[in-house]
Structures are given as structure tokens and as C-alpha cells.
Design a protein around this motif. Structure first.
Motif, PDB file in Angstrom:
ATOM      1  N   ALA A 285      -0.167  -5.723  -0.423  1.00 39.93           N
ATOM      2  CA  ALA A 285      -0.924  -4.613   0.158  1.00 39.93           C
ATOM      3  C   ALA A 285      -0.956  -4.721   1.673  1.00 39.93           C
ATOM      4  CB  ALA A 285      -2.334  -4.592  -0.411  1.00 39.93           C
TER       5      ALA A 285
ATOM      6  N   THR B 217       2.782   0.655  -5.611  1.00 40.58           N
ATOM      7  CA  THR B 217       3.650  -0.429  -5.130  1.00 40.58           C
ATOM      8  C   THR B 217       4.919  -0.492  -5.956  1.00 40.58           C
ATOM      9  OG1 THR B 217       1.654  -1.675  -4.539  1.00 40.58           O
ATOM     10  CG2 THR B 217       3.715  -2.907  -4.627  1.00 40.58           C
TER      11      THR B 217
ATOM     12  N   TYR C   7       1.932  -0.794   1.562  1.00 37.58           N
ATOM     13  CA  TYR C   7       2.386  -2.137   1.193  1.00 37.58           C
ATOM     14  C   TYR C   7       3.390  -2.635   2.222  1.00 37.58           C
ATOM     15  CZ  TYR C   7       6.495   0.284  -0.769  1.00 37.58           C
ATOM     16  OH  TYR C   7       7.617   1.061  -0.945  1.00 37.58           O
TER      17      TYR C   7
END
Length: 287
Positions: free
Chosen positions: A99, A111, A196
Motif C-alpha cells: 500500500a 492491488t 500501491y
């Protein structure tokens, strides 16, 4: 020193402090992934070319020279608490995406899967100016290509505008921020990221010559969604993951470069007059 002179000195020092704080705030607001968000400056010092860029998804600036490179500054708390992404593991075929705690994602798409898809060999940017076709290397940059395949599937880039056109000394077009307005006025262009981060790849001997496509960043392993396409020869240190080469569409870059920028910054870079809007991005295993 008389009391009146002392008051003038204090007033002058107060003004200088205010000016310095304003400059620091403006510099921080202009985060540039690249190249992150704001400015790229190429200067010559004693015959040595130094590229100073605000490149990735953070407020830090990076300075690099052929002899040495300095990574962006980080506070001790960030260094000790922020998770670090993991490089590709050939044994498991996975990459470690973590993250990005620096603000909210431009688009909340999640993600990428840890398990890497190594089949894509071609990425096509369908733009309002025409198609830009890029040969990508999942073998050399598995985490990067896997990220692009994920973002393309999520339509992350659809409708985004390339927000920064370089100069003769810094011949690149930077894209990948879905929030960028690219109108020559916005102070937030280049701040947007996917939420991310992932590792740098393929840096050994990296050169940024005409046609190379590489990741913008704000320091080691801070890659997100922003990238740049080189339309000349950019004298940059090998700190930005080169993951592909343009095989079709370089004439688009030449046209955009010829059009110039709307409002040039001190280094001559800025939003291009010729708008480049990415309609969609597709990944394919066909060359």
C-alpha cells in the motif's frame, strides 16, 4: 545598531523566513512522478550533466548524476514503518505490492495479484492522437508489466491525460495520472497514483534513448502508475525502470513536442498544447 535598524533587520529576517516557507510549500505541492509530479531540470555543472527531477508518487525530489545518485529524503518514521515492496521471486512467480500510504489513490482499483502474468508482450495506448504501441518485457520487468496488465484491465488509464511535456534537455512525455487536468493551470497534476507501490526493475545499464518507456518515481521502489516516453535522448541516471520500447507511434510524440507547452515552467516543461488523452490501454501476448 539602533533600535530602528534592529526592527528593520527583524522585519527582513521575518520576510525571508516567510518566503522560504512559501517556496518549500510550493515545491512540495508540485510533486512530480516525472516524471511524480512537477519539474525535471537538466543542468550542467563543471561539464557534468545532472538531472534533477520530481519523479514519482511522493513529495521528495531526486538528484542524479552519472557519478552518483541521491535518493529522495525520507523521515525516520517513514523509513521504519512503511512496508517495502518485494522483488519478483522466480521460485513462486510472485511480486510483492504494498500500500502507498501517501494520500488516497486516484482510482481505487485494488492491488495487482501477487502471481505474475508473464504473457503480455505488447501494450497499446489508444489516444486521441492515434495508437502508441509498446513492446514490453515481462521477462526483465515482471512486476511492472503485471501492474500495467492489472491497471489496464481495471480501465485505470481510460480518459487520463498526459500532463507533462519535457524540453530539449529533458525530452519526455509523462502520463499515468488519472486526475491530471493537463491544462497548464493545475498545481496537482502528477500526484495521482494507484494506491500501491512496487520495486524498481531492470536498472543495470539502463539508458533512456528515443522510444524507451520507463516508470516515473520519487525514489527507490516507489513505482505506481505514472510513466514516461522518451522522444529524444534523456540524460538520466539509471533509476527509472525501463519496461518497454515504442514500436509504433513515435510520430505522435514528435507532433506533441513540436506543439510545445501551454505554460512553461522554469525548466521549460509543462502541460502540452497538443492534448494527449489516453482512451484505453490494452495488453496483448501478440507482437
Amino acid at each position: 545598531m539602533s533600535g530602528k535598524d534592529r526592527q528593520k533587520q527583524l522585519a527582513r529576517e521575518h520576510y525571508e523566513r516567510q518566503t522560504q516557507r512559501r517556496i518549500e510549500r510550493e515545491a512540495k505541492a508540485k510533486r512530480n512522478a516525472f516524471v511524480g509530479t512537477s519539474v525535471a531540470v537538466v543542468v550542467v555543472i563543471g561539464g557534468v550533466i545532472a538531472a534533477t527531477t520530481l519523479l514519482g508518487g511522493s513529495d521528495s525530489s531526486a538528484t542524479a548524476t552519472p557519478a552518483a545518485s541521491a535518493s529522495p529524503s525520507e523521515s525516520p518514521s517513514e523509513t521504519s514503518t512503511v512496508a517495502k515492496p518485494a522483488a519478483f521471486d522466480p521460485a513462486t512467480g510472485t511480486c510483492g505490492y504494498v500500500a502507498d500510504t501517501d494520500g488516497s489513490p486516484a482510482k481505487n482499483v485494488g492491488t495487482p495479484p501477487a502471481k505474475v502474468d508473464t504473457t503480455p508482450t505488447t501494450m497499446t495506448l489508444k489516444t486521441n492522437q492515434g495508437d502508441i504501441v509498446i513492446a514490453v518485457s515481462a521477462e526483465k520487468t515482471p512486476c511492472t508489466v503485471n501492474s500495467f496488465a492489472f491497471l489496464a484491465e481495471k480501465k485505470y488509464f481510460d480518459g487520463s491525460k498526459c500532463h507533462r511535456l519535457g524540453s530539449d534537455q529533458f525530452p519526455v512525455l509523462q502520463c499515468g495520472d488519472p486526475l491530471a487536468k493537463a491544462d497548464g493551470k493545475s498545481q496537482t497534476d502528477g500526484r495521482g497514483g494507484p494506491g500501491y507501490r512496487f520495486v524498481n526493475e531492470n536498472l543495470e545499464g539502463a539508458k533512456y534513448t528515443r522510444g524507451v518507456v520507463a516508470m516515473a518515481n520519487s525514489g527507490p521502489d516507489t513505482n505506481g502508475s505514472q510513466f514516461f516516453i522518451v522522444y529524444g535522448d534523456a540524460q538520466l541516471s539509471p533509476d527509472y525502470t525501463p519496461f518497454g520500447t515504442v514500436t509504433k507511434g513515435m510520430e505522435i510524440l514528435d507532433k506533441v513536442n513540436k506543439g510545445g507547452v501551454i505554460t512553461p515552467g522554469p525548466d521549460g516543461t509543462g502541460a502540452p498544447k497538443e492534448t494527449v488523452e489516453i482512451k484505453n490501454v490494452t495488453m496483448s501476448s501478440k507482437s
